[in-house]
Design an enzyme around this catalytic site. Structure first.
Site, PDB file in Angstrom:
ATOM      1  N   GLY A  50     -82.432 -33.199 -11.675  1.00  0.00           N
ATOM      2  CA  GLY A  50     -81.926 -33.499 -13.007  1.00  0.00           C
ATOM      3  C   GLY A  50     -80.440 -33.791 -12.943  1.00  0.00           C
ATOM      4  N   GLN A  55     -72.123 -34.442 -16.203  1.00  0.00           N
ATOM      5  CA  GLN A  55     -71.976 -34.207 -14.760  1.00  0.00           C
ATOM      6  C   GLN A  55     -71.412 -35.422 -14.029  1.00  0.00           C
ATOM      7  OE1 GLN A  55     -76.191 -32.508 -14.268  1.00  0.00           O
ATOM      8  NE2 GLN A  55     -75.042 -31.409 -12.716  1.00  0.00           N
ATOM      9  N   CYS A 100     -77.822 -26.387  -9.065  1.00  0.00           N
ATOM     10  CA  CYS A 100     -77.206 -27.413  -9.895  1.00  0.00           C
ATOM     11  C   CYS A 100     -76.335 -28.281  -8.996  1.00  0.00           C
ATOM     12  CB  CYS A 100     -76.354 -26.750 -10.978  1.00  0.00           C
ATOM     13  SG  CYS A 100     -75.539 -27.917 -12.067  1.00  0.00           S
ATOM     14  N   LEU A 101     -76.417 -29.594  -9.174  1.00  0.00           N
ATOM     15  CA  LEU A 101     -75.613 -30.503  -8.343  1.00  0.00           C
ATOM     16  C   LEU A 101     -74.114 -30.283  -8.574  1.00  0.00           C
ATOM     17  CD1 LEU A 101     -77.718 -33.789  -8.664  1.00  0.00           C
ATOM     18  CD2 LEU A 101     -77.582 -32.257  -6.683  1.00  0.00           C
ATOM     19  N   HIS A 142     -82.312 -26.645 -18.528  1.00  0.00           N
ATOM     20  CA  HIS A 142     -81.076 -26.636 -17.737  1.00  0.00           C
ATOM     21  C   HIS A 142     -80.222 -27.876 -18.076  1.00  0.00           C
ATOM     22  CE1 HIS A 142     -78.961 -26.108 -13.656  1.00  0.00           C
ATOM     23  NE2 HIS A 142     -78.566 -27.310 -14.067  1.00  0.00           N
ATOM     24  N   GLU A 143     -80.872 -29.048 -18.149  1.00  0.00           N
ATOM     25  CA  GLU A 143     -80.131 -30.294 -18.431  1.00  0.00           C
ATOM     26  C   GLU A 143     -79.568 -30.303 -19.842  1.00  0.00           C
ATOM     27  OE1 GLU A 143     -79.271 -31.951 -15.957  1.00  0.00           O
ATOM     28  OE2 GLU A 143     -80.703 -30.901 -14.672  1.00  0.00           O
ATOM     29  N   HIS A 146     -76.390 -28.428 -20.210  1.00  0.00           N
ATOM     30  CA  HIS A 146     -75.194 -29.149 -19.741  1.00  0.00           C
ATOM     31  C   HIS A 146     -74.499 -29.882 -20.894  1.00  0.00           C
ATOM     32  CE1 HIS A 146     -74.803 -28.748 -15.433  1.00  0.00           C
ATOM     33  NE2 HIS A 146     -76.076 -29.021 -15.213  1.00  0.00           N
TER      34      HIS A 146
HETATM   35 NI    NI Z   1     -77.171 -28.688 -13.431  1.00  0.00          NI
END
Ligand code: NI
Length: 183
Positions: A50, A55, A100-101, A142-143, A146
Protein backbone atom coordinates in the site's frame (compact mmCIF):
# COMPACT_ATOMS: atom_id res chain seq x y z
CA UNK A 1 9.45 3.26 -14.50
CA UNK A 2 8.86 4.55 -11.04
CA UNK A 3 10.40 7.84 -10.07
CA UNK A 4 8.57 8.91 -6.94
CA UNK A 5 10.51 9.32 -3.73
CA UNK A 6 8.95 7.64 -0.70
CA UNK A 7 9.22 9.88 2.35
CA UNK A 8 10.41 8.30 5.59
CA UNK A 9 10.24 9.15 9.29
CA UNK A 10 14.05 9.26 9.42
CA UNK A 11 14.07 12.77 7.92
CA UNK A 12 12.59 15.52 10.13
CA UNK A 13 11.15 17.50 7.22
CA UNK A 14 9.66 14.39 5.58
CA UNK A 15 8.22 13.36 8.94
CA UNK A 16 6.39 16.69 9.14
CA UNK A 17 4.72 15.93 5.80
CA UNK A 18 3.86 12.38 6.92
CA UNK A 19 2.29 13.84 10.07
CA UNK A 20 0.08 16.29 8.15
CA UNK A 21 -3.61 15.91 7.43
CA UNK A 22 -4.36 15.56 3.74
CA UNK A 23 -7.00 17.58 1.91
CA UNK A 24 -9.96 16.16 0.05
CA UNK A 25 -9.49 15.72 -3.71
CA UNK A 26 -11.77 18.19 -5.50
CA UNK A 27 -12.62 16.21 -8.61
CA UNK A 28 -10.59 13.25 -9.83
CA UNK A 29 -8.82 14.21 -13.07
CA UNK A 30 -6.87 12.06 -15.57
CA UNK A 31 -3.78 13.66 -13.98
CA UNK A 32 -4.77 12.13 -10.63
CA UNK A 33 -5.32 8.74 -12.27
CA UNK A 34 -1.91 8.87 -13.99
CA UNK A 35 -0.23 9.87 -10.74
CA UNK A 36 -1.92 6.96 -8.91
CA UNK A 37 -0.48 4.60 -11.56
CA UNK A 38 2.99 5.99 -10.85
CA UNK A 39 2.37 5.41 -7.16
CA UNK A 40 1.38 1.79 -7.89
CA UNK A 41 4.62 1.25 -9.82
CA UNK A 42 6.67 2.90 -7.07
CA UNK A 43 4.94 0.69 -4.49
CA UNK A 44 5.53 -2.51 -6.48
CA UNK A 45 9.20 -1.64 -6.93
CA UNK A 46 9.51 -1.11 -3.18
CA UNK A 47 7.69 -4.44 -2.60
CA UNK A 48 4.95 -2.75 -0.61
CA UNK A 49 1.24 -3.56 -0.43
CA UNK A 50 0.00 0.00 0.00
CA UNK A 51 1.08 3.58 -0.59
CA UNK A 52 -0.79 6.74 0.39
CA UNK A 53 -0.31 10.08 -1.41
CA UNK A 54 1.30 11.85 1.59
CA UNK A 55 4.02 9.17 1.52
CA UNK A 56 5.16 10.63 -1.78
CA UNK A 57 4.73 14.21 -0.60
CA UNK A 58 1.22 14.88 -1.92
CA UNK A 59 -1.14 15.97 0.86
CA UNK A 60 -4.33 14.83 -0.86
CA UNK A 61 -6.72 12.10 0.25
CA UNK A 62 -5.98 9.07 -1.91
CA UNK A 63 -4.01 5.85 -1.81
CA UNK A 64 -3.16 2.78 -3.85
CA UNK A 65 -2.90 -0.78 -2.56
CA UNK A 66 -2.29 -4.16 -4.06
CA UNK A 67 -2.65 -7.52 -2.37
CA UNK A 68 -0.45 -9.98 -4.26
CA UNK A 69 -2.01 -12.99 -5.99
CA UNK A 70 -2.29 -16.13 -3.87
CA UNK A 71 -1.47 -18.94 -6.29
CA UNK A 72 -2.28 -21.67 -3.76
CA UNK A 73 -5.82 -20.37 -3.34
CA UNK A 74 -6.11 -19.37 -7.01
CA UNK A 75 -6.75 -15.76 -5.92
CA UNK A 76 -5.76 -13.04 -8.41
CA UNK A 77 -4.02 -9.88 -7.20
CA UNK A 78 -6.41 -7.28 -5.80
CA UNK A 79 -5.61 -3.69 -6.75
CA UNK A 80 -7.19 -0.62 -5.12
CA UNK A 81 -7.00 3.02 -6.20
CA UNK A 82 -9.25 5.11 -4.01
CA UNK A 83 -9.82 8.86 -3.69
CA UNK A 84 -11.44 10.51 -0.65
CA UNK A 85 -11.81 7.12 1.08
CA UNK A 86 -14.05 6.85 4.13
CA UNK A 87 -14.78 3.93 6.41
CA UNK A 88 -18.55 3.95 6.78
CA UNK A 89 -18.93 0.74 8.79
CA UNK A 90 -16.54 -1.35 10.86
CA UNK A 91 -16.97 -4.60 12.78
CA UNK A 92 -14.88 -6.95 14.88
CA UNK A 93 -11.22 -6.76 15.71
CA UNK A 94 -8.02 -8.36 14.43
CA UNK A 95 -4.48 -8.18 15.75
CA UNK A 96 -1.47 -8.55 13.49
CA UNK A 97 1.92 -7.24 12.43
CA UNK A 98 2.33 -4.30 10.06
CA UNK A 99 5.15 -2.59 8.29
CA UNK A 100 5.27 0.69 6.38
CA UNK A 101 7.41 1.90 3.48
CA UNK A 102 7.85 5.17 5.42
CA UNK A 103 9.22 3.32 8.47
CA UNK A 104 11.81 1.10 6.78
CA UNK A 105 13.31 -1.71 8.80
CA UNK A 106 10.60 -2.16 11.42
CA UNK A 107 7.34 -3.98 12.05
CA UNK A 108 4.96 -3.87 14.98
CA UNK A 109 1.72 -5.35 16.21
CA UNK A 110 -1.46 -3.32 15.64
CA UNK A 111 -5.14 -3.92 16.40
CA UNK A 112 -7.51 -3.16 13.52
CA UNK A 113 -11.16 -3.68 12.69
CA UNK A 114 -11.82 -7.10 11.11
CA UNK A 115 -14.41 -6.03 8.51
CA UNK A 116 -14.93 -2.59 7.03
CA UNK A 117 -17.20 -0.98 4.46
CA UNK A 118 -15.32 1.68 2.52
CA UNK A 119 -16.61 4.33 0.16
CA UNK A 120 -14.81 6.77 -2.06
CA UNK A 121 -14.16 7.60 -5.70
CA UNK A 122 -12.36 5.39 -8.20
CA UNK A 123 -9.73 6.64 -10.66
CA UNK A 124 -12.51 7.79 -13.02
CA UNK A 125 -14.14 9.83 -10.27
CA UNK A 126 -17.08 7.40 -9.96
CA UNK A 127 -18.43 6.69 -6.45
CA UNK A 128 -17.64 3.19 -5.20
CA UNK A 129 -18.55 1.35 -2.01
CA UNK A 130 -17.33 -2.11 -0.99
CA UNK A 131 -16.69 -4.45 1.93
CA UNK A 132 -13.36 -6.03 2.79
CA UNK A 133 -12.15 -8.13 5.68
CA UNK A 134 -9.05 -9.63 7.24
CA UNK A 135 -5.71 -8.70 5.76
CA UNK A 136 -7.19 -6.49 3.00
CA UNK A 137 -9.19 -4.56 5.63
CA UNK A 138 -5.97 -4.13 7.64
CA UNK A 139 -4.06 -2.72 4.67
CA UNK A 140 -6.83 -0.26 3.78
CA UNK A 141 -7.17 0.98 7.39
CA UNK A 142 -3.39 1.54 7.50
CA UNK A 143 -3.49 3.56 4.24
CA UNK A 144 -6.51 5.65 5.30
CA UNK A 145 -4.70 6.48 8.57
CA UNK A 146 -1.85 7.98 6.51
CA UNK A 147 -4.31 10.58 5.17
CA UNK A 148 -4.74 11.87 8.73
CA UNK A 149 -1.04 11.81 9.52
CA UNK A 150 -1.40 8.64 11.60
CA UNK A 151 1.36 6.00 11.48
CA UNK A 152 1.08 2.37 12.61
CA UNK A 153 3.54 3.11 15.42
CA UNK A 154 0.80 5.29 17.01
CA UNK A 155 -1.37 2.21 17.39
CA UNK A 156 0.95 -0.52 18.65
CA UNK A 157 -0.72 -3.03 20.98
CA UNK A 158 2.52 -2.95 22.98
CA UNK A 159 5.71 -0.93 22.33
CA UNK A 160 7.71 -4.15 22.79
CA UNK A 161 6.23 -5.57 19.57
CA UNK A 162 8.03 -2.85 17.57
CA UNK A 163 11.04 -4.69 16.19
CA UNK A 164 13.63 -4.49 13.45
CA UNK A 165 13.46 -6.64 10.31
CA UNK A 166 15.75 -6.71 7.29
CA UNK A 167 15.12 -3.58 5.19
CA UNK A 168 12.84 -4.42 2.29
CA UNK A 169 11.41 -7.40 4.16
CA UNK A 170 8.81 -5.45 6.20
CA UNK A 171 5.90 -6.23 3.94
CA UNK A 172 7.01 -9.81 3.39
CA UNK A 173 7.21 -10.36 7.15
CA UNK A 174 3.82 -8.73 7.58
CA UNK A 175 2.25 -10.85 4.85
CA UNK A 176 3.77 -14.01 6.25
CA UNK A 177 2.35 -13.20 9.68
CA UNK A 178 -1.06 -12.54 8.13
CA UNK A 179 -0.97 -15.80 6.21
CA UNK A 180 0.09 -17.73 9.31
CA UNK A 181 -2.97 -16.28 11.08
CA UNK A 182 -5.26 -17.44 8.30
CA UNK A 183 -4.15 -21.05 8.66
NI1 NI B 1 2.33 2.91 5.66
Amino acid sequence: MSDLEILTVKDAQQLRVLRSRSRKVQGVTPKHAAFAQRMLETMRDAVGVGLAAPQVGVLQRFFVAEIPADEEDDQPAQTFILFNPEIVKAQGEQIGYEGCLSIPGYIGEVARRERITVKGLNEKGKPVRFKVEGYVARVLQHEIDHLDGILFTDKLTDPDTFQPVAVGQEEAAELEAAMAEDR
